[in-house]
Scaffold this motif. Structure first.
Motif, PDB file in Angstrom:
ATOM      1  N   GLY A  62     -14.776 -28.952   7.533  1.00  0.00           N
ATOM      2  CA  GLY A  62     -13.713 -30.248   7.189  1.00  0.00           C
ATOM      3  C   GLY A  62     -14.905 -31.417   8.093  1.00  0.00           C
ATOM      4  O   GLY A  62     -15.625 -32.344   7.215  1.00  0.00           O
ATOM      5  N   ALA A  63     -14.234 -32.141   8.201  1.00  0.00           N
ATOM      6  CA  ALA A  63     -15.407 -33.286   9.110  1.00  0.00           C
ATOM      7  C   ALA A  63     -16.332 -33.273  10.338  1.00  0.00           C
ATOM      8  O   ALA A  63     -16.350 -33.667  11.432  1.00  0.00           O
ATOM      9  CB  ALA A  63     -13.662 -34.645  10.072  1.00  0.00           C
ATOM     10  N   GLY A  64     -17.362 -32.257  10.076  1.00  0.00           N
ATOM     11  CA  GLY A  64     -18.299 -32.146  10.799  1.00  0.00           C
ATOM     12  C   GLY A  64     -17.745 -30.916  11.821  1.00  0.00           C
ATOM     13  O   GLY A  64     -18.634 -30.739  13.047  1.00  0.00           O
ATOM     14  N   HIS A  65     -17.087 -29.978  12.048  1.00  0.00           N
ATOM     15  CA  HIS A  65     -16.378 -29.654  12.854  1.00  0.00           C
ATOM     16  C   HIS A  65     -17.218 -27.693  13.147  1.00  0.00           C
ATOM     17  O   HIS A  65     -17.827 -27.958  11.356  1.00  0.00           O
ATOM     18  CB  HIS A  65     -15.413 -28.948  13.167  1.00  0.00           C
ATOM     19  N   LEU A  66     -17.351 -27.089  14.095  1.00  0.00           N
ATOM     20  CA  LEU A  66     -18.435 -25.559  13.146  1.00  0.00           C
ATOM     21  C   LEU A  66     -17.260 -24.726  13.512  1.00  0.00           C
ATOM     22  O   LEU A  66     -16.846 -24.920  15.086  1.00  0.00           O
ATOM     23  CB  LEU A  66     -19.521 -25.778  14.206  1.00  0.00           C
ATOM     24  N   ARG A  67     -16.967 -23.858  13.025  1.00  0.00           N
ATOM     25  CA  ARG A  67     -16.753 -22.729  13.055  1.00  0.00           C
ATOM     26  C   ARG A  67     -17.845 -21.386  13.176  1.00  0.00           C
ATOM     27  O   ARG A  67     -18.071 -21.303  12.427  1.00  0.00           O
ATOM     28  CB  ARG A  67     -15.500 -22.198  12.264  1.00  0.00           C
ATOM     29  N   MET A  81     -15.141 -22.103  18.236  1.00  0.00           N
ATOM     30  CA  MET A  81     -15.078 -24.205  16.835  1.00  0.00           C
ATOM     31  C   MET A  81     -15.380 -25.236  18.523  1.00  0.00           C
ATOM     32  O   MET A  81     -15.120 -24.984  19.450  1.00  0.00           O
ATOM     33  CB  MET A  81     -13.421 -24.654  17.473  1.00  0.00           C
ATOM     34  N   LEU A  82     -16.163 -25.536  17.632  1.00  0.00           N
ATOM     35  CA  LEU A  82     -16.925 -26.574  18.310  1.00  0.00           C
ATOM     36  C   LEU A  82     -16.553 -27.896  17.285  1.00  0.00           C
ATOM     37  O   LEU A  82     -17.090 -28.274  16.284  1.00  0.00           O
ATOM     38  CB  LEU A  82     -18.431 -26.426  17.786  1.00  0.00           C
ATOM     39  N   PHE A  83     -15.806 -29.049  17.997  1.00  0.00           N
ATOM     40  CA  PHE A  83     -15.481 -30.560  17.164  1.00  0.00           C
ATOM     41  C   PHE A  83     -16.137 -31.073  17.136  1.00  0.00           C
ATOM     42  O   PHE A  83     -17.156 -31.367  17.851  1.00  0.00           O
ATOM     43  CB  PHE A  83     -13.489 -30.750  17.563  1.00  0.00           C
ATOM     44  N   ARG A  84     -16.563 -31.541  16.011  1.00  0.00           N
ATOM     45  CA  ARG A  84     -17.417 -32.568  15.938  1.00  0.00           C
ATOM     46  C   ARG A  84     -18.810 -32.455  16.234  1.00  0.00           C
ATOM     47  O   ARG A  84     -19.564 -32.923  16.801  1.00  0.00           O
ATOM     48  CB  ARG A  84     -17.125 -33.944  16.871  1.00  0.00           C
ATOM     49  N   ALA A  85     -19.154 -31.452  15.387  1.00  0.00           N
ATOM     50  CA  ALA A  85     -20.558 -30.993  15.815  1.00  0.00           C
ATOM     51  C   ALA A  85     -22.062 -30.998  15.416  1.00  0.00           C
ATOM     52  O   ALA A  85     -23.124 -30.283  15.347  1.00  0.00           O
ATOM     53  CB  ALA A  85     -20.160 -29.311  15.602  1.00  0.00           C
ATOM     54  N   GLU A  86     -21.394 -31.810  13.582  1.00  0.00           N
ATOM     55  CA  GLU A  86     -22.257 -32.095  12.739  1.00  0.00           C
ATOM     56  C   GLU A  86     -23.343 -32.729  13.120  1.00  0.00           C
ATOM     57  O   GLU A  86     -22.515 -34.224  13.432  1.00  0.00           O
ATOM     58  CB  GLU A  86     -21.820 -31.941  11.306  1.00  0.00           C
ATOM     59  N   GLY A  87     -24.957 -32.707  13.295  1.00  0.00           N
ATOM     60  CA  GLY A  87     -25.881 -34.184  13.623  1.00  0.00           C
ATOM     61  C   GLY A  87     -25.654 -34.139  15.484  1.00  0.00           C
ATOM     62  O   GLY A  87     -26.049 -34.956  15.752  1.00  0.00           O
ATOM     63  N   GLY A  92     -26.509 -28.198  16.035  1.00  0.00           N
ATOM     64  CA  GLY A  92     -27.402 -27.111  15.318  1.00  0.00           C
ATOM     65  C   GLY A  92     -28.509 -26.417  15.941  1.00  0.00           C
ATOM     66  O   GLY A  92     -28.334 -25.277  15.351  1.00  0.00           O
ATOM     67  N   PHE A  93     -28.323 -26.213  17.434  1.00  0.00           N
ATOM     68  CA  PHE A  93     -28.574 -25.158  18.179  1.00  0.00           C
ATOM     69  C   PHE A  93     -27.826 -24.016  17.070  1.00  0.00           C
ATOM     70  O   PHE A  93     -27.817 -22.720  17.309  1.00  0.00           O
ATOM     71  CB  PHE A  93     -28.349 -25.228  19.440  1.00  0.00           C
ATOM     72  N   LEU A  94     -26.812 -23.934  17.406  1.00  0.00           N
ATOM     73  CA  LEU A  94     -24.951 -22.907  16.853  1.00  0.00           C
ATOM     74  C   LEU A  94     -25.857 -22.500  15.552  1.00  0.00           C
ATOM     75  O   LEU A  94     -25.669 -21.206  15.216  1.00  0.00           O
ATOM     76  CB  LEU A  94     -24.038 -23.402  17.295  1.00  0.00           C
ATOM     77  N   ALA A  95     -25.945 -23.354  14.648  1.00  0.00           N
ATOM     78  CA  ALA A  95     -25.667 -23.021  13.616  1.00  0.00           C
ATOM     79  C   ALA A  95     -26.976 -22.410  13.141  1.00  0.00           C
ATOM     80  O   ALA A  95     -27.634 -21.100  11.922  1.00  0.00           O
ATOM     81  CB  ALA A  95     -25.539 -24.629  11.985  1.00  0.00           C
ATOM     82  N   LYS A  96     -27.961 -22.356  13.435  1.00  0.00           N
ATOM     83  CA  LYS A  96     -29.411 -22.041  13.412  1.00  0.00           C
ATOM     84  C   LYS A  96     -30.001 -21.239  14.445  1.00  0.00           C
ATOM     85  O   LYS A  96     -30.840 -20.117  14.231  1.00  0.00           O
ATOM     86  CB  LYS A  96     -30.570 -23.030  13.610  1.00  0.00           C
ATOM     87  N   SER A  97     -28.421 -20.356  15.297  1.00  0.00           N
ATOM     88  CA  SER A  97     -29.068 -19.388  16.061  1.00  0.00           C
ATOM     89  C   SER A  97     -28.226 -17.835  15.738  1.00  0.00           C
ATOM     90  O   SER A  97     -28.053 -17.004  16.560  1.00  0.00           O
ATOM     91  CB  SER A  97     -28.834 -19.264  17.315  1.00  0.00           C
ATOM     92  N   ASP A 125     -20.501 -25.550  25.803  1.00  0.00           N
ATOM     93  CA  ASP A 125     -22.147 -25.977  26.096  1.00  0.00           C
ATOM     94  C   ASP A 125     -22.684 -24.413  26.013  1.00  0.00           C
ATOM     95  O   ASP A 125     -21.725 -23.803  25.295  1.00  0.00           O
ATOM     96  CB  ASP A 125     -22.590 -25.811  26.914  1.00  0.00           C
ATOM     97  N   ALA A 126     -23.672 -23.583  25.168  1.00  0.00           N
ATOM     98  CA  ALA A 126     -23.986 -22.540  24.686  1.00  0.00           C
ATOM     99  C   ALA A 126     -26.193 -22.102  25.223  1.00  0.00           C
ATOM    100  O   ALA A 126     -26.541 -23.562  24.883  1.00  0.00           O
ATOM    101  CB  ALA A 126     -24.319 -22.329  23.618  1.00  0.00           C
ATOM    102  N   ALA A 127     -26.359 -21.600  25.474  1.00  0.00           N
ATOM    103  CA  ALA A 127     -27.506 -21.670  25.469  1.00  0.00           C
ATOM    104  C   ALA A 127     -28.298 -19.795  25.199  1.00  0.00           C
ATOM    105  O   ALA A 127     -27.450 -18.926  26.091  1.00  0.00           O
ATOM    106  CB  ALA A 127     -28.091 -21.778  27.494  1.00  0.00           C
ATOM    107  N   LEU A 128     -29.484 -19.824  24.571  1.00  0.00           N
ATOM    108  CA  LEU A 128     -29.788 -18.845  24.361  1.00  0.00           C
ATOM    109  C   LEU A 128     -29.772 -17.551  25.387  1.00  0.00           C
ATOM    110  O   LEU A 128     -30.237 -18.425  26.952  1.00  0.00           O
ATOM    111  CB  LEU A 128     -31.378 -18.335  23.622  1.00  0.00           C
ATOM    112  N   ALA A 129     -29.778 -15.989  25.548  1.00  0.00           N
ATOM    113  CA  ALA A 129     -29.443 -15.600  26.621  1.00  0.00           C
ATOM    114  C   ALA A 129     -31.338 -15.228  26.863  1.00  0.00           C
ATOM    115  O   ALA A 129     -31.711 -14.904  25.721  1.00  0.00           O
ATOM    116  CB  ALA A 129     -28.295 -14.221  26.312  1.00  0.00           C
TER     117      ALA A 129
END
Length: 130
Positions: A62-67, A81-87, A92-97, A125-129
């Motif tokens: 969609g409009a830059g959301h992340l599932r 879900m993370l809304f308005r996540a793109e950029g 970016g952290f979630l997408a590459k992790s 928010d998120a952080a590597l465990a």
């Protein structure tokens, strides 16, 4: 001249109300939380952390959301879900992790899709465990 280090750290702090695993995210929990509402300025929605959950899948739509699909240590999965996540740094952290274990913080919500109601996690928010 400027804020103290402790004040700067507290400005970035995210207050967590409790910890859950994917197994505990159920509609019955949302029903219980709804009874504690309504939520708003004086009564913010509770924030939970899903500790040590694997980022099993992440896809922009969609409009830059992340599932995101998160998996507990028992491999029980939950949709997030993370809304308005793109950029964003978090998006970016979630997408590459994908495949990594993370602590993921957010709120619970109801998702209505094709006549079915499910519990969904909205990521804040998120952080590597570890």
């Amino acid at each position: 001249a400027g804020k103290a280090v402790a004040q700067l750290a507290s400005d970035r702090a995210l207050i967590i109300d409790g910890a859950l695993s994917a197994e505990g995210v159920r509609l019955e929990l949302l029903d219980d939380l709804d009874r504690a509402g309504p939520y708003g300025t004086g009564n913010p929605s509770p924030v939970f952390v899903l500790p040590f959950h694997k980022i099993a899948h992440a896809q922009f739509f969609g409009a830059g959301h992340l599932r995101v699909t998160l998996a507990s240590q028992r491999n029980v999965q939950i949709k997030a879900m993370l809304f308005r996540a793109e950029g964003t740094l978090l998006g970016g952290f979630l997408a590459k992790s994908i495949g990594q274990s993370a602590h993921v913080a957010g709120t619970l919500s109801r998702n209505h899709w094709q006549g079915k109601e499910t519990a969904e996690f909205r990521i804040m928010d998120a952080a590597l465990a570890g």
